[in-house]
Scaffold this active site. Structure first.
Site, PDB file in Angstrom:
ATOM      1  N   HIS A  48      57.046  49.921  75.929  1.00 61.46           N
ATOM      2  CA  HIS A  48      56.724  50.949  76.909  1.00 61.46           C
ATOM      3  C   HIS A  48      55.893  50.377  78.049  1.00 61.46           C
ATOM      4  O   HIS A  48      56.113  50.697  79.213  1.00 61.46           O
ATOM      5  CB  HIS A  48      55.993  52.094  76.219  1.00 61.46           C
ATOM      6  CG  HIS A  48      56.158  53.343  76.973  1.00 61.46           C
ATOM      7  ND1 HIS A  48      57.311  54.096  76.923  1.00 61.46           N
ATOM      8  CD2 HIS A  48      55.367  53.941  77.879  1.00 61.46           C
ATOM      9  CE1 HIS A  48      57.201  55.109  77.740  1.00 61.46           C
ATOM     10  NE2 HIS A  48      56.030  55.044  78.324  1.00 61.46           N
ATOM     11  N   ARG A  90      69.766  58.582  80.412  1.00 61.72           N
ATOM     12  CA  ARG A  90      69.294  58.656  79.011  1.00 61.72           C
ATOM     13  C   ARG A  90      69.090  60.127  78.674  1.00 61.72           C
ATOM     14  O   ARG A  90      67.999  60.669  78.845  1.00 61.72           O
ATOM     15  CB  ARG A  90      67.982  57.892  78.858  1.00 61.72           C
ATOM     16  CG  ARG A  90      68.114  56.371  78.961  1.00 61.72           C
ATOM     17  CD  ARG A  90      66.761  55.696  78.705  1.00 61.72           C
ATOM     18  NE  ARG A  90      66.877  54.303  78.367  1.00 61.72           N
ATOM     19  CZ  ARG A  90      66.587  53.293  79.201  1.00 61.72           C
ATOM     20  NH1 ARG A  90      66.170  53.535  80.419  1.00 61.72           N
ATOM     21  NH2 ARG A  90      66.705  52.045  78.799  1.00 61.72           N
ATOM     22  N   ARG A 132      74.970  58.879  79.119  1.00 55.64           N
ATOM     23  CA  ARG A 132      74.980  58.409  77.733  1.00 55.64           C
ATOM     24  C   ARG A 132      74.685  59.600  76.829  1.00 55.64           C
ATOM     25  O   ARG A 132      73.726  60.337  77.069  1.00 55.64           O
ATOM     26  CB  ARG A 132      73.919  57.336  77.520  1.00 55.64           C
ATOM     27  CG  ARG A 132      73.841  56.977  76.029  1.00 55.64           C
ATOM     28  CD  ARG A 132      72.909  55.862  75.761  1.00 55.64           C
ATOM     29  NE  ARG A 132      71.521  56.245  75.887  1.00 55.64           N
ATOM     30  CZ  ARG A 132      70.531  55.372  75.823  1.00 55.64           C
ATOM     31  NH1 ARG A 132      70.783  54.090  75.679  1.00 55.64           N
ATOM     32  NH2 ARG A 132      69.284  55.768  75.934  1.00 55.64           N
ATOM     33  N   GLU A 160      75.741  47.340  72.152  1.00 60.36           N
ATOM     34  CA  GLU A 160      74.344  47.086  71.771  1.00 60.36           C
ATOM     35  C   GLU A 160      74.281  46.410  70.407  1.00 60.36           C
ATOM     36  O   GLU A 160      73.268  45.859  70.012  1.00 60.36           O
ATOM     37  CB  GLU A 160      73.572  48.402  71.675  1.00 60.36           C
ATOM     38  CG  GLU A 160      73.664  49.238  72.929  1.00 60.36           C
ATOM     39  CD  GLU A 160      72.801  50.489  72.857  1.00 60.36           C
ATOM     40  OE1 GLU A 160      71.682  50.436  73.374  1.00 60.36           O
ATOM     41  OE2 GLU A 160      73.248  51.501  72.296  1.00 60.36           O
ATOM     42  N   ASN A 177      68.754  45.562  75.788  1.00 69.97           N
ATOM     43  CA  ASN A 177      67.510  45.742  75.008  1.00 69.97           C
ATOM     44  C   ASN A 177      67.836  45.755  73.521  1.00 69.97           C
ATOM     45  O   ASN A 177      67.246  45.026  72.725  1.00 69.97           O
ATOM     46  CB  ASN A 177      66.817  47.069  75.372  1.00 69.97           C
ATOM     47  CG  ASN A 177      66.601  47.223  76.852  1.00 69.97           C
ATOM     48  OD1 ASN A 177      66.578  46.232  77.565  1.00 69.97           O
ATOM     49  ND2 ASN A 177      66.458  48.455  77.325  1.00 69.97           N
ATOM     50  N   ASP A 178      68.797  46.610  73.148  1.00 73.35           N
ATOM     51  CA  ASP A 178      69.152  46.675  71.732  1.00 73.35           C
ATOM     52  C   ASP A 178      69.999  45.480  71.322  1.00 73.35           C
ATOM     53  O   ASP A 178      69.839  44.958  70.221  1.00 73.35           O
ATOM     54  CB  ASP A 178      69.883  47.989  71.428  1.00 73.35           C
ATOM     55  CG  ASP A 178      68.887  49.114  71.171  1.00 73.35           C
ATOM     56  OD1 ASP A 178      67.902  48.860  70.454  1.00 73.35           O
ATOM     57  OD2 ASP A 178      69.081  50.212  71.709  1.00 73.35           O
ATOM     58  N   ARG A 237      62.360  45.351  68.786  1.00 74.36           N
ATOM     59  CA  ARG A 237      62.026  45.238  70.210  1.00 74.36           C
ATOM     60  C   ARG A 237      60.630  45.736  70.540  1.00 74.36           C
ATOM     61  O   ARG A 237      60.122  45.523  71.639  1.00 74.36           O
ATOM     62  CB  ARG A 237      63.070  45.979  71.050  1.00 74.36           C
ATOM     63  CG  ARG A 237      63.081  47.471  70.859  1.00 74.36           C
ATOM     64  CD  ARG A 237      64.348  48.096  71.426  1.00 74.36           C
ATOM     65  NE  ARG A 237      64.118  48.782  72.673  1.00 74.36           N
ATOM     66  CZ  ARG A 237      65.017  49.538  73.297  1.00 74.36           C
ATOM     67  NH1 ARG A 237      66.236  49.669  72.796  1.00 74.36           N
ATOM     68  NH2 ARG A 237      64.745  50.131  74.431  1.00 74.36           N
ATOM     69  N   CYS A 247      73.198  47.647  81.480  1.00 71.55           N
ATOM     70  CA  CYS A 247      72.199  48.671  81.816  1.00 71.55           C
ATOM     71  C   CYS A 247      70.900  48.461  81.061  1.00 71.55           C
ATOM     72  O   CYS A 247      70.043  49.326  81.055  1.00 71.55           O
ATOM     73  CB  CYS A 247      72.752  50.067  81.574  1.00 71.55           C
ATOM     74  SG  CYS A 247      73.099  50.401  79.842  1.00 71.55           S
TER      75      CYS A 247
END
Ligand code: PEP
Ligand code: MG
Length: 561
Positions: A187, A287, A323, A412, A435-436, A446, A486
């Site tokens: 975050h 999101r 998504r 992902e 990210n994933d 992560r 993304c």
């Protein structure tokens, strides 16, 4: 003193004094009663006085804060002297509880009541718990929790930042963020990038820096240097007087005119308007779970239509990739996820929640289709956490049944990258969530600071999977299917060039990063991007890949990136 090295997650070079984020206020012992000699009456007065002091401090801060933060602080200030809260605390005091324990339990009860009311009231539960921590800190005579107040701009050091800290973080006062925990996708990293603040995460030792120590923070190199010398001072001065980045002109392209649409990641209508204002060519990732994170029940179709339409209306005639709900792991939604799962990141999350809770996805697709019919955006839909070709096929069928014409998947999970040829036979596009994809490729959570070096999208293994996806999209199809990125990797200007060189068609990022990515991409012809991609793919380590590519892009240094 030697430099502390962490992971640079948001570029920029600044010098300033450190202030430490106070630790969270610990819960008073459950059995604690009134101290010997104290009376409930006197303790009630002490409690009221502490609540008043907290309220005054919050009001003071609200007066000097920017609009959104002022609203949060005012709401919290109101709660600090809430008669219902103080009354129940005094009752507990009279029943023999210690002062700290009395306010602790009273706030718990009030928060529970608010949560049971749902909606707006449930969101106020967080304010009550924040107030509780502040009153207990006041009673103990220790610093209030949350971002420290200061007369002069400072470098904020913390273990990690929580979403709730963001609202009161004033970018005019905070020069940089330095955390001992957190990873590139944490975050803190996302906040720093969206506010344009230099940031270094996983900087072990950051929380031991004495308050007031002057430090030089280099958010690109990932270093924090106490007692900066001449070199650091001139680097910071050069950064402060650097040429400002040209705003993004709305067309992402390489130097030789190869178009790469630059899109934005958004969490709702407000973000979408901001992104449109910063030139985004559309939305590459909406999101949807961010529209409903505070909800404990499924949003109605009408609520969903309103939330999605607010985003579509910001981008008439432009692409918006929605998504479907990505609940689970770090984004639990009580109506979809099971909080008792032992391994939530490997659990029933993302698209998989359709197995455990059928119906929610179909209703969401219906809401997306309704909102799309009422707007002029070109709406694409994709499912998160797709692992197999069967899942992709089933998602495409659901989209078709809802009247949505462009179904896609997020890549992902490594299995989807490796089998991209089969997956993409069933859908129209893929968007790689780096990210994933990074956390699953490297088997590294992560959110964990100590694993930040593994959790780096420059890892050659991750880059090879990006290439596998692009190759899969071109194989066994009549025409190559588009593959975008993304994840946060798209917001790193050097990595963005590599991704384009690997054959990625579009990049989606937080709107703040558009100008930097556009400027660097425009300085490189496609063939050169392909050579840099080969250089990164051929590297043995993430650090070597990053250093080799950055050395070939001197513009990064000129622009302070
Ligand atoms: C990703 O995993 O890269 C992604 C974009 O999804 P999120 O960060 O929301 O999990
Ligand atoms: Mg993801």
């Amino acid at each position: 003193m030697t430099s502390i090295t962490g992971v640079g997650v948001s570029p920029g070079r600044v010098i300033g004094p450190v202030l430490q984020m106070p630790p969270a206020v610990a819960e008073p012992a459950p059995g604690a009663g009134l101290p010997a000699g104290a009376t409930a009456e006197a303790e009630a007065d002490r409690l009221r006085a502490a609540a008043k002091t907290v309220q005054a401090a919050l009001k003071d801060r609200a007066a000097g804060a920017r609009k959104e933060a002022a609203e949060v602080l005012q709401a919290t200030a109101l709660m600090a002297a809430d008669p219902m809260l103080l009354k129940s605390a005094v009752k507990l005091l009279e029943a023999g509880r210690g002062t700290e324990r009395a306010i602790w339990e009273a706030a718990e009860q009030v928060a529970e009541q608010l949560k049971s009311l749902g909606g707006y009231m449930a969101e106020r539960a967080t304010d009550v718990l924040d107030v509780r921590a502040r009153i207990v800190a006041e009673l103990r005579g220790v610093p209030a929790p949350g971002i420290p107040a200061s007369e002069v701009p400072f470098v904020l050091a913390a273990e990690d930042l929580a979403p709730a800290d963001t609202a009161t973080l004033d970018p005019a006062m905070v020069l940089a963020l330095v955390t001992s925990g957190g990873g590139p996708q944490s975050h803190t990293a996302i906040i720093a990038r969206s506010l344009g603040l230099p940031a270094v995460v996983a900087a072990i030792g950051a929380t031991e820096l004495a308050p007031g120590t002057e430090v030089f923070v280099d958010g690109a190199a990932g270093t924090v240097t106490p007692s900066p010398g001449e070199t650091e001072r001139s680097l910071a001065a050069a950064y402060a007087s650097r040429e400002p980045l040209q705003p993004f002109d709305g067309t992402g392209t390489t130097a030789d005119g190869h178009l790469v649409p630059l899109l934005s990641n958004v969490g709702g209508g407000h973000d979408a308007l901001k992104a449109a204002g910063l030139g985004a060519e559309g939305v590459g990732l909406l999101r949807t779970e961010f529209c409903f994170l505070n909800r404990d029940s499924e949003p109605t179709i009408d609520e969903q239509v309103a939330a999605y339409k607010a985003v579509f209306d910001a981008f008439p005639a432009k692409k918006v990739v929605v998504r479907t709900l990505d609940a689970g792991a770090d984004k639990p939604l009580p109506f979809l996820t099971d909080s008792t799962e032992p391994n939530p990141a490997l659990g029933v999350r993302g698209y998989r929640t359709d197995l455990a809770t059928p119906g929610v996805l179909e209703r969401q697709l219906q809401a997306i289709a309704t909102a799309a019919a009422q707007s002029e955006a070109e709406v694409w839909v994709m499912a998160p956490m797709i692992a197999t070709a069967e899942e992709a096929g089933r998602f495409a069928e659901l989209c078709q049944a809802a009247g949505l014409e462009t179904p896609g998947v997020m890549v992902e999970v490594p299995s989807a990258a490796v089998t991209a040829g089969s997956v993409l036979k069933r859908v129209d596009f893929a968007s790689i969530g780096t990210n994933d994809l990074t956390q699953y490729t490297m088997a590294a959570d992560r959110q964990l600071g100590p694993l930040a070096a593994l959790n780096d999208p420059w890892q050659p293994a991750v880059l090879h999977l990006v290439k596998a996806t692009v190759d899969g999209a071109a194989s066994r199809q009549e025409a190559p299917k588009p593959v975008g990125v993304c994840g946060e990797a798209a917001a790193d200007p050097a990595l963005a060039v590599v991704l384009v060189g690997l054959g990625i068609n579009s990049l989606s990022m937080s709107a703040r990063s558009l100008a930097a990515v556009a400027a660097v991409l425009k300085s490189v012809p496609l063939e050169r991007a392909q050579q840099l991609a080969a250089l990164a793919l051929g590297s043995d380590t993430a650090a070597e890949a990053r250093a080799a590519v950055r050395a070939e892009l001197p513009l990064l240094e000129t622009l302070g990136l």
